[in-house]
Design a protein around this motif. Structure first.
Motif, PDB file in Angstrom:
ATOM      1  N   UNK A  21      75.953  67.708  61.713  1.00  0.00           N
ATOM      2  CA  UNK A  21      75.919  67.255  63.097  1.00  0.00           C
ATOM      3  C   UNK A  21      74.658  66.418  63.248  1.00  0.00           C
ATOM      4  N   UNK A  22      74.829  65.253  63.873  1.00  0.00           N
ATOM      5  CA  UNK A  22      73.684  64.361  64.006  1.00  0.00           C
ATOM      6  C   UNK A  22      73.127  64.406  65.424  1.00  0.00           C
ATOM      7  N   UNK A  23      71.829  64.221  65.525  1.00  0.00           N
ATOM      8  CA  UNK A  23      71.170  64.183  66.819  1.00  0.00           C
ATOM      9  C   UNK A  23      70.125  63.082  66.817  1.00  0.00           C
ATOM     10  N   UNK A  33      64.891  70.120  68.810  1.00  0.00           N
ATOM     11  CA  UNK A  33      65.355  71.502  68.639  1.00  0.00           C
ATOM     12  C   UNK A  33      66.861  71.520  68.364  1.00  0.00           C
ATOM     13  N   UNK A  34      67.284  72.610  67.732  1.00  0.00           N
ATOM     14  CA  UNK A  34      68.705  72.937  67.650  1.00  0.00           C
ATOM     15  C   UNK A  34      68.920  74.323  68.230  1.00  0.00           C
ATOM     16  N   UNK A  35      69.953  74.432  69.101  1.00  0.00           N
ATOM     17  CA  UNK A  35      70.347  75.690  69.703  1.00  0.00           C
ATOM     18  C   UNK A  35      71.807  75.973  69.367  1.00  0.00           C
ATOM     19  N   UNK A  36      72.138  77.265  69.362  1.00  0.00           N
ATOM     20  CA  UNK A  36      73.530  77.681  69.187  1.00  0.00           C
ATOM     21  C   UNK A  36      73.932  78.471  70.424  1.00  0.00           C
ATOM     22  N   UNK A  37      75.095  78.112  71.005  1.00  0.00           N
ATOM     23  CA  UNK A  37      75.614  78.854  72.144  1.00  0.00           C
ATOM     24  C   UNK A  37      76.944  79.473  71.751  1.00  0.00           C
ATOM     25  N   UNK A  38      77.009  80.800  71.817  1.00  0.00           N
ATOM     26  CA  UNK A  38      78.233  81.471  71.382  1.00  0.00           C
ATOM     27  C   UNK A  38      79.261  81.514  72.506  1.00  0.00           C
ATOM     28  N   UNK A  39      80.365  82.181  72.236  1.00  0.00           N
ATOM     29  CA  UNK A  39      81.484  82.189  73.185  1.00  0.00           C
ATOM     30  C   UNK A  39      81.144  82.910  74.488  1.00  0.00           C
ATOM     31  N   UNK A  69      64.908  62.792  59.290  1.00  0.00           N
ATOM     32  CA  UNK A  69      64.466  61.582  58.573  1.00  0.00           C
ATOM     33  C   UNK A  69      63.340  60.845  59.284  1.00  0.00           C
ATOM     34  N   UNK A  70      63.254  61.023  60.596  1.00  0.00           N
ATOM     35  CA  UNK A  70      62.172  60.429  61.374  1.00  0.00           C
ATOM     36  C   UNK A  70      62.064  61.161  62.694  1.00  0.00           C
ATOM     37  N   UNK A  71      61.081  60.793  63.493  1.00  0.00           N
ATOM     38  CA  UNK A  71      60.792  61.545  64.711  1.00  0.00           C
ATOM     39  C   UNK A  71      61.945  61.510  65.699  1.00  0.00           C
ATOM     40  N   UNK A  72      62.789  60.503  65.628  1.00  0.00           N
ATOM     41  CA  UNK A  72      63.864  60.353  66.601  1.00  0.00           C
ATOM     42  C   UNK A  72      65.151  61.069  66.216  1.00  0.00           C
ATOM     43  N   UNK A  73      65.194  61.627  65.016  1.00  0.00           N
ATOM     44  CA  UNK A  73      66.431  62.238  64.523  1.00  0.00           C
ATOM     45  C   UNK A  73      66.183  63.636  63.983  1.00  0.00           C
ATOM     46  N   UNK A  74      67.108  64.538  64.323  1.00  0.00           N
ATOM     47  CA  UNK A  74      67.104  65.870  63.711  1.00  0.00           C
ATOM     48  C   UNK A  74      68.560  66.255  63.492  1.00  0.00           C
ATOM     49  N   UNK A  75      68.980  66.193  62.249  1.00  0.00           N
ATOM     50  CA  UNK A  75      70.371  66.495  61.904  1.00  0.00           C
ATOM     51  C   UNK A  75      70.483  67.939  61.439  1.00  0.00           C
ATOM     52  N   UNK A  76      71.658  68.495  61.635  1.00  0.00           N
ATOM     53  CA  UNK A  76      71.909  69.880  61.235  1.00  0.00           C
ATOM     54  C   UNK A  76      73.001  69.891  60.176  1.00  0.00           C
ATOM     55  N   UNK A  77      72.669  70.393  58.996  1.00  0.00           N
ATOM     56  CA  UNK A  77      73.644  70.510  57.921  1.00  0.00           C
ATOM     57  C   UNK A  77      74.049  71.974  57.780  1.00  0.00           C
TER      58      UNK A  77
END
Lengths: 117, 107
Positions: A21-23, A33-39, A69-77
């Motif tokens: 998922x790209x951000x 940040x990355x957050x997870x929201x469950x059901x 990869x840089x300050x503007x991007x935070x991807x989640x693998x």
């Protein structure tokens, strides 16, 4: 003009697959940040990056790995997806964090709904 | 870890009514934030309020850190206020969200 964007908006995949998922944020913020929201709508922080340095690492499985990869991007693998990974994942950014407990206003992306079959 | 509890869990209001949402936390914090998640899932930061009172239009928030609670006031509610309201506190290297208050404003 979108401040924090995520792609894709929806992701449906089979158990065992690897996905990303790209951000991206165009606000010039230092922290993402990355957050997870469950059901049940419960929100839990997973990671944050400040100037490419991981400063939070929640007790998430190591199948999840953030990549900045840089300050503007935070991807989640996510590797070897499991049924329990189904959730909505939110990316967020904030302009400043000095030390834990003093974060600035956070801006959230629209979320990515991940469904693992 | 720190416990963050919100009350009430669900709230139904007639348009125009006022309401107070509460957030209790079990340990000292030096930051607290309120968020609104609208019915379409978008999360919006309402207040960054480690202590004191802030106001933004019809919304205001008060945090009494020494007594470990925060209140979110919504006055003259509108249907667009519907959604889930979360409080969240960072502490140590953790960031804890409450379980939320689901608000429905009916016309």
């Amino acid at each position: 003009d979108t401040a924090v964007s995520q792609t894709p908006k929806y992701l449906v995949t089979q158990m065992g697959n690897d996905k990303s998922i790209k951000c991206e944020q165009n606000l010039g913020h230092d922290t993402m940040y990355w957050y997870k929201q469950d059901s049940k709508k419960f929100l839990k922080i997973m990671f944050s990056y400040n100037n490419k340095e991981l400063i939070i690492n929640e007790t998430v499985p190591n199948r999840f790995s953030p990549k900045s990869p840089d300050k503007a991007h935070l991807n989640l693998h996510i590797n070897s997806l499991e049924l329990g990974d189904s959730a909505v994942y939110f990316c967020a950014s904030s302009p400043y964090v000095s030390s834990w407990g003093r974060t600035d206003t956070q801006y959230f992306g629209p979320g990515t709904r991940l469904t693992v079959l | 870890g720190i416990q963050v509890e919100q009350s009430p869990p669900d709230l139904i209001l007639q348009e125009g009514a006022n309401s107070t949402l509460r957030c209790n936390f079990s340990d000292s914090v030096n930051n607290l934030q309120w968020f609104h998640q609208n019915p379409w899932g978008q999360l919006i930061n309402l207040f960054y309020i480690p202590s004191g009172t802030k106001q933004n239009g019809r919304l205001s928030a008060t945090t009494v850190a020494t007594e470990r609670y925060s209140l979110l006031y919504i006055s003259s509610s509108q249907t667009t206020d519907s959604g889930v309201y979360f409080c969240a506190v960072p502490t140590g290297n953790q960031f804890y969200f409450g379980t939320g208050t689901s608000l429905t404003v009916i016309p």
